[in-house]
Design a protein around this motif. Structure first.
Motif, short mmCIF file in Angstrom:
data_model
loop_
_atom_site.label_atom_id
_atom_site.label_comp_id
_atom_site.label_asym_id
_atom_site.label_seq_id
_atom_site.Cartn_x
_atom_site.Cartn_y
_atom_site.Cartn_z
N TRP A 1 -0.06 7.50 14.51
CA TRP A 1 0.72 7.98 13.78
C TRP A 1 2.14 8.31 14.57
O TRP A 1 3.40 8.08 14.14
N LEU A 2 2.09 9.21 15.66
CA LEU A 2 3.30 9.13 16.50
C LEU A 2 3.76 8.01 16.97
O LEU A 2 5.23 7.90 17.07
N HIS B 1 -5.66 7.00 10.31
CA HIS B 1 -5.43 6.62 11.62
C HIS B 1 -5.63 7.92 12.57
O HIS B 1 -5.30 9.15 12.15
N ALA B 2 -5.61 7.81 13.90
CA ALA B 2 -5.56 9.03 14.92
C ALA B 2 -4.19 9.39 14.97
O ALA B 2 -3.21 8.58 14.67
N ALA B 3 -4.05 10.51 15.46
CA ALA B 3 -2.66 11.26 15.77
C ALA B 3 -1.88 10.49 16.61
O ALA B 3 -0.77 10.31 16.19
N ASP B 4 -2.40 9.93 17.56
CA ASP B 4 -1.40 9.05 18.52
C ASP B 4 -0.98 7.95 17.78
O ASP B 4 0.07 7.36 18.01
#
Length: 321
Positions: free
Chosen positions: A233-234, A228-231
């Motif tokens: 995960w956030l 998954h992309a960082a956003d």
């Protein structure tokens, strides 16, 4: 000294207990939305995120009293915390998340509404508890609701994948079994541990659950590589913190207070508040009206609560809190 559930003092405790149960249900009902909000993540990842947040927040809140609490704990208490954390948190939430993603919010929340049958049946064996025969109408009503639930799940699956819907229904039943064990064990532990506040017991549960979540990280990485992309995960982190604070910190504390105020034969009935709010949130999320079987199921299990309270009222001299 036993206190009658419907004596003046008992009525006050009962009112407080029901209010706490309703508050816990309103907060716990939001848990059913979390898997729908982050569908790109696996149920195991959802459980790890929620309980890591629960554990970290609990550790921060309990830090000032940690040494004092640890000194008062016995080995038996840590064993109790370990299995309660597994049954009522880690295992339960993995099964619940899978059920929501496979069978839908409404079906899953209604299956959990069958909890009163299991908990009430077990609670009827406690000393001075209301006899099971007096609770038979309540249990039969709840069982009838469960039949409506099963028919709805098998006849009207939430997705076009009938096999997935059936698997989701099975996971919901598994979650029901796990949480039934937790509800009974937690209530009995709270009655036994008079020296422990419900607040501290909840935070200790959070720490143990957080440790269990850490041990699951390698399992999750082996089963599902990080993709998954960082956003994303956030976003998962934000949902996890919100669920940890609302459901695990605040909701669990209200449930623990209720577990000390009400007899075990009434504790199970309080889970129907979670069912009510989960259904409401689910229908709002799915932007639809409830199906006839869903209405019938909830009506039956709600009637089981009323008959359970009525049975306790008529059996007031033997009821305890």
């Amino acid at each position: 000294m036993p206190t009658s559930t419907f004596s003046p003092a008992g009525r006050h405790r009962t009112t407080q207990g029901i209010a706490c149960g309703a508050g816990a249900g309103a907060l716990w009902g939001l848990v059913f939305l979390a898997p729908a909000l982050v569908r790109d993540f696996t149920p195991l990842q959802l459980a790890i995120g929620r309980y890591l947040a629960y554990g970290i927040i609990s550790a921060v809140l309990i830090a000032p009293r940690w040494r004092t609490l640890v000194a008062s704990m016995e080995r038996r208490d840590w064993y109790t915390l370990a299995w309660l954390s597994l049954a009522g948190n880690t295992l339960y939430y993995v099964l619940l998340s899978t059920a929501v993603q496979q069978a839908g919010i409404a079906t899953t929340s209604l299956v959990i509404g069958f909890l009163p049958v299991a908990v009430t049946t077990i609670g009827s064996r406690d000393r001075d508890a209301i006899p099971l025969a007096r609770l038979a109408p309540s249990l039969l009503l709840c069982a009838a609701g469960a039949l409506c639930i099963g028919w709805q799940a098998l006849g009207h699956p939430a997705s076009s994948d009938a096999g997935g819907a059936l698997f989701g229904f099975a996971c919901a039943v598994g979650a029901l079994v796990a949480w039934s064990a937790y509800a009974v064990g937690n209530a009995r532990a709270l009655h036994r541990l008079h020296r422990m506040s419900v607040y501290d017991w909840n935070l200790l549960t959070g720490i143990v659950t957080g440790i269990q979540a850490v041990t699951l990280i390698p399992v999750s990485l082996a089963a599902e590589p990080v993709r998954h992309a960082a956003d994303a995960w956030l976003y998962l982190g934000g949902v996890s913190v919100a669920v940890a604070v609302g459901a695990s910190i605040l909701g669990n504390e209200l449930w623990n207070r209720m577990s000390r105020l009400l007899p075990l034969t009434m504790v199970g009935q309080m889970i129907l508040f979670e069912t009510l709010f989960a259904l409401l949130y689910g229908f709002l999320w799915e932007q639809r009206l409830p199906a006839p079987l869903e209405i019938a199921a909830f009506g039956l299990v709600a009637a089981s609560v009323l008959t359970c309270i009525g049975a306790h009222r008529s059996h007031a001299p033997a009821s305890t809190c």
